[in-house]
Structure formats: C-alpha cells, structure tokens
Design a protein around this motif. Structure first.
Motif, PDB file in Angstrom:
ATOM      1  N   UNK A 344     -91.776 -66.324  -2.567  1.00 18.62           N
ATOM      2  CA  UNK A 344     -92.967 -65.663  -2.020  1.00 18.62           C
ATOM      3  C   UNK A 344     -93.769 -64.988  -3.126  1.00 18.62           C
ATOM      4  N   UNK A 345     -93.060 -64.340  -4.055  1.00 17.23           N
ATOM      5  CA  UNK A 345     -93.755 -63.681  -5.164  1.00 17.23           C
ATOM      6  C   UNK A 345     -94.466 -64.694  -6.058  1.00 17.23           C
ATOM      7  N   UNK A 346     -93.768 -65.790  -6.329  1.00 14.24           N
ATOM      8  CA  UNK A 346     -94.385 -66.824  -7.155  1.00 14.24           C
ATOM      9  C   UNK A 346     -95.596 -67.424  -6.453  1.00 14.24           C
ATOM     10  N   UNK A 347     -95.467 -67.607  -5.153  1.00 22.86           N
ATOM     11  CA  UNK A 347     -96.579 -68.172  -4.399  1.00 22.86           C
ATOM     12  C   UNK A 347     -97.788 -67.235  -4.435  1.00 22.86           C
ATOM     13  N   UNK A 348     -97.528 -65.922  -4.290  1.00 24.01           N
ATOM     14  CA  UNK A 348     -98.625 -64.950  -4.345  1.00 24.01           C
ATOM     15  C   UNK A 348     -99.290 -64.956  -5.712  1.00 24.01           C
ATOM     16  N   UNK A 349     -98.463 -65.068  -6.758  1.00 27.05           N
ATOM     17  CA  UNK A 349     -99.015 -65.088  -8.111  1.00 27.05           C
ATOM     18  C   UNK A 349     -99.884 -66.324  -8.327  1.00 27.05           C
ATOM     19  N   UNK A 350     -99.363 -67.452  -7.838  1.00 28.98           N
ATOM     20  CA  UNK A 350    -100.154 -68.677  -8.000  1.00 28.98           C
ATOM     21  C   UNK A 350    -101.458 -68.600  -7.213  1.00 28.98           C
ATOM     22  N   UNK A 351    -101.443 -67.943  -6.071  1.00 30.10           N
ATOM     23  CA  UNK A 351    -102.667 -67.803  -5.291  1.00 30.10           C
ATOM     24  C   UNK A 351    -103.701 -66.972  -6.053  1.00 30.10           C
ATOM     25  N   UNK A 352    -103.177 -65.933  -6.747  1.00 31.39           N
ATOM     26  CA  UNK A 352    -104.095 -65.108  -7.544  1.00 31.39           C
ATOM     27  C   UNK A 352    -104.675 -65.915  -8.695  1.00 31.39           C
ATOM     28  N   UNK A 353    -103.805 -66.700  -9.320  1.00 24.11           N
ATOM     29  CA  UNK A 353    -104.252 -67.475 -10.479  1.00 24.11           C
ATOM     30  C   UNK A 353    -105.281 -68.522 -10.083  1.00 24.11           C
ATOM     31  N   UNK A 354    -105.125 -69.072  -8.899  1.00 23.05           N
ATOM     32  CA  UNK A 354    -105.990 -70.173  -8.493  1.00 23.05           C
ATOM     33  C   UNK A 354    -107.261 -69.736  -7.746  1.00 23.05           C
ATOM     34  N   UNK A 355    -107.568 -68.440  -7.673  1.00 24.94           N
ATOM     35  CA  UNK A 355    -108.816 -68.028  -7.023  1.00 24.94           C
ATOM     36  C   UNK A 355    -109.996 -68.331  -7.947  1.00 24.94           C
ATOM     37  N   UNK A 356    -111.247 -68.275  -7.409  1.00 28.53           N
ATOM     38  CA  UNK A 356    -112.442 -68.568  -8.206  1.00 28.53           C
ATOM     39  C   UNK A 356    -112.620 -67.496  -9.281  1.00 28.53           C
ATOM     40  N   UNK A 357    -113.092 -67.856 -10.454  1.00 28.41           N
ATOM     41  CA  UNK A 357    -113.255 -66.894 -11.559  1.00 28.41           C
ATOM     42  C   UNK A 357    -114.170 -65.737 -11.191  1.00 28.41           C
ATOM     43  N   UNK A 358    -115.257 -66.003 -10.439  1.00 31.33           N
ATOM     44  CA  UNK A 358    -116.179 -64.921 -10.089  1.00 31.33           C
ATOM     45  C   UNK A 358    -115.487 -63.874  -9.230  1.00 31.33           C
ATOM     46  N   UNK A 359    -114.689 -64.356  -8.251  1.00 30.74           N
ATOM     47  CA  UNK A 359    -113.976 -63.427  -7.369  1.00 30.74           C
ATOM     48  C   UNK A 359    -112.951 -62.637  -8.161  1.00 30.74           C
ATOM     49  N   UNK A 360    -112.240 -63.323  -9.077  1.00 28.54           N
ATOM     50  CA  UNK A 360    -111.245 -62.646  -9.895  1.00 28.54           C
ATOM     51  C   UNK A 360    -111.902 -61.606 -10.795  1.00 28.54           C
ATOM     52  N   UNK A 361    -113.095 -61.945 -11.339  1.00 32.65           N
ATOM     53  CA  UNK A 361    -113.802 -61.015 -12.214  1.00 32.65           C
ATOM     54  C   UNK A 361    -114.259 -59.782 -11.442  1.00 32.65           C
ATOM     55  N   UNK A 362    -114.772 -59.987 -10.215  1.00 33.70           N
ATOM     56  CA  UNK A 362    -115.163 -58.849  -9.375  1.00 33.70           C
ATOM     57  C   UNK A 362    -113.961 -57.959  -9.082  1.00 33.70           C
ATOM     58  N   UNK A 363    -112.810 -58.597  -8.847  1.00 37.73           N
ATOM     59  CA  UNK A 363    -111.593 -57.830  -8.554  1.00 37.73           C
ATOM     60  C   UNK A 363    -111.194 -56.971  -9.752  1.00 37.73           C
ATOM     61  N   UNK A 364    -111.314 -57.549 -10.943  1.00 34.16           N
ATOM     62  CA  UNK A 364    -110.946 -56.809 -12.156  1.00 34.16           C
ATOM     63  C   UNK A 364    -111.921 -55.649 -12.384  1.00 34.16           C
ATOM     64  N   UNK A 365    -113.231 -55.919 -12.182  1.00 35.21           N
ATOM     65  CA  UNK A 365    -114.241 -54.863 -12.377  1.00 35.21           C
ATOM     66  C   UNK A 365    -114.008 -53.729 -11.394  1.00 35.21           C
ATOM     67  N   UNK A 366    -113.781 -54.074 -10.146  1.00 31.78           N
ATOM     68  CA  UNK A 366    -113.530 -53.042  -9.133  1.00 31.78           C
ATOM     69  C   UNK A 366    -112.278 -52.238  -9.466  1.00 31.78           C
ATOM     70  N   UNK A 367    -111.287 -52.915  -9.961  1.00 31.42           N
ATOM     71  CA  UNK A 367    -110.036 -52.223 -10.301  1.00 31.42           C
ATOM     72  C   UNK A 367    -110.261 -51.250 -11.448  1.00 31.42           C
ATOM     73  N   UNK A 368    -111.013 -51.691 -12.476  1.00 29.70           N
ATOM     74  CA  UNK A 368    -111.283 -50.805 -13.608  1.00 29.70           C
ATOM     75  C   UNK A 368    -112.115 -49.603 -13.165  1.00 29.70           C
ATOM     76  N   UNK A 369    -113.067 -49.846 -12.274  1.00 29.24           N
ATOM     77  CA  UNK A 369    -113.899 -48.751 -11.766  1.00 29.24           C
ATOM     78  C   UNK A 369    -113.048 -47.715 -11.047  1.00 29.24           C
ATOM     79  N   UNK A 370    -112.134 -48.183 -10.231  1.00 30.84           N
ATOM     80  CA  UNK A 370    -111.270 -47.267  -9.482  1.00 30.84           C
ATOM     81  C   UNK A 370    -110.370 -46.482 -10.427  1.00 30.84           C
TER      82      UNK A 370
END
Length: 381
Positions: A344-370
């Motif tokens: 399950x953990x590996x599957x979750x990690x792979x899901x994160x890795x395989x998301x679109x770059x724009x969505x991943x970038x927004x997630x990283x920006x939001x995380x840094x802001x928080x």
C-alpha cells in the motif's frame, strides 16, 4: 475355592511375591515349588522310614531318619524368611541325598531302592546350581557305588552287571543334567544380554519420542489411541490421558457431521491400505486444519499424517503424527499483513510520482508556503 488355591500357592511358593511374568521370576517360582514339594515328600518318607526303623528296633536308624525329617522342616521354615534360597536348598537336598544312600544300602524290594538316586542329579543341580549340585551328586555316586560294590555294606547282594548298569545310568543322568544346566546358563546369559540391549534401545527410542515436538501415536482399527504415544501429543492437542480415547472424539470440536464421516472413511482406507502412500497423503483431510480442544476449547492450526503399520503379531495399526503449525500460521499472517502494508505504501508513493508535474509543483509550493507560515508564527511567539 479361590482362597484354597491361593493358600496352596502361598504354601508352595513360601509366601514370596512371585507373580511377575518375566522369565527369571517364573524360574524362581518353579524352584520354590519344587523345593517345597521335595520338603513335603522327603519329610513324609523320612518320618515313615523312622517309624519303620522304630518298629524293627533300629533306634539309631530311626533317630537318623527323624533328624533328617526335622532338618527338612527347618528348611521349610527358613524358606519363608528372608534367608537366601540356597540355605533351605541345602537343608532339603542333603537329607534327600542321605535318603537315597539309605535306600541304596537297604536295598528295597528286589534291590529297587537304589533307583531313587536317578532323580537326585536333576533336583540337586536345578535347586543348588551347577557347582553345589554336581558336588553332591558325585558324593551320592560314591555312596551308591559303595552300596553296590562293597561286600557286606548292604544286606542285598547286587549282581555285578546290575551294579555296572546302575552306576552307568546314574552317570548318564548326571552328565545329561550338567549339559542341560550349562546350556540353560549360557542361554540365560545370552537372553540377559539381549534383554539389556533391547531395554537400552527401548529407552533410547522412548527418550527420542518424548523429546520430539511432533506428536506420535498409534491407533487401532477402531481409531482408539494406544498407550505408548509421545509426550508432546498432550501438549499439541491440549488434552491429557489420551490412551484409550477415540481419535475422532478428540477431534469432535474440530470436525462436524459429514466431515467426521469423511474422516472415518479416510482412516478405514489407511487401515486397509486401499491406495498407495502418496495417494493417501494427497487426499488426507487433516493435512492442515483448524483444531479446537475439547477440554479447554483452545484453538490451534494442526497438520496430521497417517500411515499403516504392520506389527509382528499380525495386527495392523495406524501411525499418526501431529504437528502444531499455530505459530507458523500466525507468523505467516503477520508477514502477509506487513507485506500488504508495504504494498500500500509503495502504491501510494508510485501514485505521487506519477501525478502531473503541474499538480506536483502546486503541491510543493503550497507545502513550502505552509511551512513558512508556521515558522513565522513560531518566531512571533
């Protein structure tokens, strides 16, 4: 009737507890019975001879006969004590030897008194053993030889041919008895060595059996557990005193209705050797199963196997083995759960890795802001 029989046996065995079935004890019991028989017979004859001597006016002869009879009675009393058997044996065999010498010298009807001596080597060697019995038998041989060959010693004049045959037959009986006794001694020693070897092997097998973690047991055609099962059987099945219990009853909380009939049919096939060993193992309904103890309701996961065993007496038994797999099954379940969690953990990690770059970038920006906001708040405090 039974009390009378027990009383008679008690008399003939001198009250000794000789009711074991092993060969040595049976041999000892026969010796006691034979010696007591000699005591009763010899004492009776000596008393009769003493009485007859008294009637003839032979006081010294009567005194000798009565003293020998008294000696045998003392031997009878001693035989019922803790004194060694050999003492009573001598106190009975020696008077019997004297009786044989007396009969040889007195002659008896047509010189038949000497014939009593033929039984002496058998009795003396059996009761006193090879050495003592042989010595007394040789002494008796000297006594009857003197009675047969010394002129005037016996009132009966024996023909040389009769004397020669009598001595020759006595020597033959003595030699045959010695050969038999020596053969018996050799056989007893061999049996004793073999018994010790078998007992040592039995103890080794019992030690190995009782230290196995696997439960071992035999059951008969009625599926009754035999007495000599391994100690671990009670631990594995969480039951005690399994001897004499029906194995199907032991499993009554684990198998129900039709399953029980299936087991009965399977055990019958094993007992009758209906199929080859591999086939019987493949169709074994108890290869792995959930077990519930009848007494303690303890649940376990067990594995059983069964094979037919042919005994030397012609009977067939089923040899069963029982292994407790509860710990293994529990560990396997934990490993499976851990493996599923890791997947399950590996599957979750792979899901994160395989998301679109724009969505991943927004997630990283939001995380840094928080994270920055949290740092500012902490600094203000």
């Amino acid at each position: 009737m039974k009390k009378r029989g027990n009383f008679f046996l008690n008399i003939m065995t001198s009250g000794k507890p000789l009711f074991s079935r092993d060969e040595a004890t049976m041999d000892t019991m026969v010796r006691y019975i034979l010696l007591n028989s000699m005591i009763f017979l010899g004492c009776t004859l000596l008393v009769l001879f003493g009485y007859e001597s008294m009637q003839r006016g032979a006081v010294y002869q009567a005194a000798f006969d009565f003293s020998m009879a008294g000696m045998t009675l003392v031997g009878f009393v001693i035989l019922r004590t803790a004194a060694p058997f050999i003492i009573s044996g001598f106190m009975t065999v020696v008077p019997y030897m004297m009786l044989c010498i007396f009969l040889a010298i007195s002659g008896g009807p047509q010189g038949s008194g000497v014939l009593w001596a033929y039984s002496f080597p058998l009795l003396s060697i059996f009761l006193l053993g090879m050495k003592s019995g042989t010595v007394l038998s040789i002494l008796l041989l000297g006594g009857i030889s003197a009675a047969l060959y010394v002129p005037g010693l016996s009132p009966v004049e024996f023909h040389p041919s009769f004397a020669f045959r009598t001595v020759g037959v006595y020597i033959l009986v003595l030699v045959c008895t010695m050969v038999y006794e020596q053969t018996k001694i050799t056989k007893d020693r061999w049996v004793a060595r073999l018994t010790r070897t078998l007992e040592a092997e039995r103890d080794e097998m019992a030690t190995m059996k009782d230290n196995l973690k696997t439960g071992l047991f035999l059951m008969d055609k009625d599926f009754v557990i035999q007495p000599h099962y391994s100690r671990s059987m009670e631990t594995v099945l969480s039951e005690t005193n399994l001897s004499g219990k029906n194995f199907l009853d032991v499993l009554s909380n684990s198998v129900q209705g039709k399953e029980k009939e299936t087991l009965r049919d399977y055990f019958t096939m094993v007992y009758n050797k209906s199929y080859d060993a591999q086939m019987l193992e493949d169709i074994n309904p108890l290869y792995q199963f959930n077990y519930v103890s009848v007494t303690h309701a303890e649940e376990k996961f067990l594995r059983c196997s069964f094979v037919p065993i042919d005994r030397d007496d012609g009977n067939v038994y089923i040899l069963g083995t029982v292994d407790d797999l509860t710990r293994e099954v529990e560990l396997r379940r934990q490993l499976d759960e851990e493996e599923n969690r890791r997947q399950d953990q590996m599957r979750a990690m792979f899901e994160v890795i395989h998301v679109e770059p724009r969505v991943l970038n927004d997630f990283i920006v939001d995380t840094e802001y928080e994270f920055d906001r949290i740092n500012e708040l902490l600094k203000d405090k």
